[in-house]
Design a protein around this motif. Structure first.
Motif: not given
Length: 332
Positions: A90-97, A323-332
């Motif tokens: 799966r490709i993560l594009r947003r925080r919801a992903d 994972l915490g860093w991604l939760a901040r860095a990925l767009p909403a």
């Protein structure tokens, strides 16, 4: 869930001809490269590596012009999209992903990819950042060696004017900055002009690698650089390549013990805190099994590194910090 913040998956598949959908043992039986492969998609799944920062890395020696690099990077992007369509990743594009992936991964163990451009020559002009963002790229490392944008490994120098424009475009678009491979002069200039999320996906402490006497000194992070990353809530991924763990090691020599990795983890933690330490193996990034520390035979062995981390911080270093860093860095 473990996280590996740096793997050159598409490069290995397309440039080295490796079928990464095979089990690792089967790929090793078939592979003709000099370096014994360390990673396949089934191996990541079986190991419990739930997120990978997967590169679009184009070798500038093979694709020397921006147009050639652009076309090669597009081929790598297309491969990731095909893997996603086939259910391998799966490709993560947003925080919801990311939130959804953490739930789905408990059932199917399919790894998620965060797309990272390493060495930005494939970005033909800074305005093209929006194009890459629209196709899923969420981090850019402006340098590998020196690029049109910044000084890099073995080729020092600061940001170029075009590099400043690239960083402004990245910040405007919400693309994070990977500081790995940036020459120190470019690093400090980048931090001065870039206000977005940043990290170092695969970098080790210079102080443990001979300091400025090391011909590869500018590939590694000084203490000041480490502290600056920590102050900006950046995570540092430790590289698992023997030469980047001990500067005296040479190919053909015995593999280093895992304790050497432990020293690097602890040193980085002393500068940034354990909550900013992660893994960025770079497995198959120009090296293989015999160039990795003894005991690391593939992704399944990454968990062994917990033995050199204080118990309360083991889940963080193995994955939760990234994972915490991604939760901040990925767009909403």
């Amino acid at each position: 869930m473990m996280v590996d913040a740096h793997l050159d998956l598409a490069y290995n598949a397309l440039e080295l001809g490796r079928d990464l959908t095979l089990p690792l043992a089967e790929l090793r039986r078939r592979d003709t490269c000099s370096e014994v492969p360390l990673v396949t998609l089934p191996a990541l799944r079986e190991a419990g590596v739930g997120v990978v920062f997967a590169t679009l890395w184009v070798d500038p020696r093979r694709y020397p012009t921006p147009e050639e690099a652009h076309r090669a990077a597009l081929r790598q992007l297309e491969l990731y999209l095909r893997w996603e369509e086939a259910g391998w990743v799966r490709i993560l594009r947003r925080r919801a992903d990311l939130v959804e992936h953490r739930v789905r991964w408990q059932q199917d163990r399919a790894p998620a990819l965060v797309l990272l451009i390493e060495g930005a020559e494939c970005v033909r002009v800074p305005e093209e950042v929006a194009f890459w963002w629209g196709h899923g790229v969420r981090l850019i490392a402006p340098a590998w060696n020196r690029t049109r944008y910044a000084g890099g490994t073995r080729e020092p120098g600061g940001l170029t004017p075009l590099g400043q424009e690239l960083l402004w475009a990245m910040q405007a678009q919400g693309v994070a900055l990977d500081c790995s491979h940036l020459d120190e002069a470019a690093f400090w200039q980048a931090l001065a002009v870039f206000g977005g999320a940043l990290c170092a996906t695969h970098s080790n402490p210079r102080a443990l690698l001979g300091g400025e006497a090391n011909p590869l000194a500018n590939r590694h992070l000084s203490d000041a650089m480490l502290r600056a990353l920590g102050a900006r809530e950046g995570v540092v991924g430790v590289v698992l390549y023997n030469l980047f763990l001990d500067p005296a090691w040479r190919r053909g020599q015995p593999r280093l013990p895992l304790a050497v990795v432990g020293r690097h983890l602890a040193y980085v933690a002393a500068q940034v805190g354990w909550e900013r330490v992660g893994l960025g193996s770079d497995f198959d990034g120009g090296f293989g099994l015999h160039e990795a520390p003894l005991g690391l035979e593939g992704p399944a062995d990454l968990g062994k590194l917990a033995g050199w981390v204080p118990e309360p911080h083991r889940p963080g270093v193995l994955g939760e910090n990234w994972l915490g860093w991604l939760a901040r860095a990925l767009p909403a």
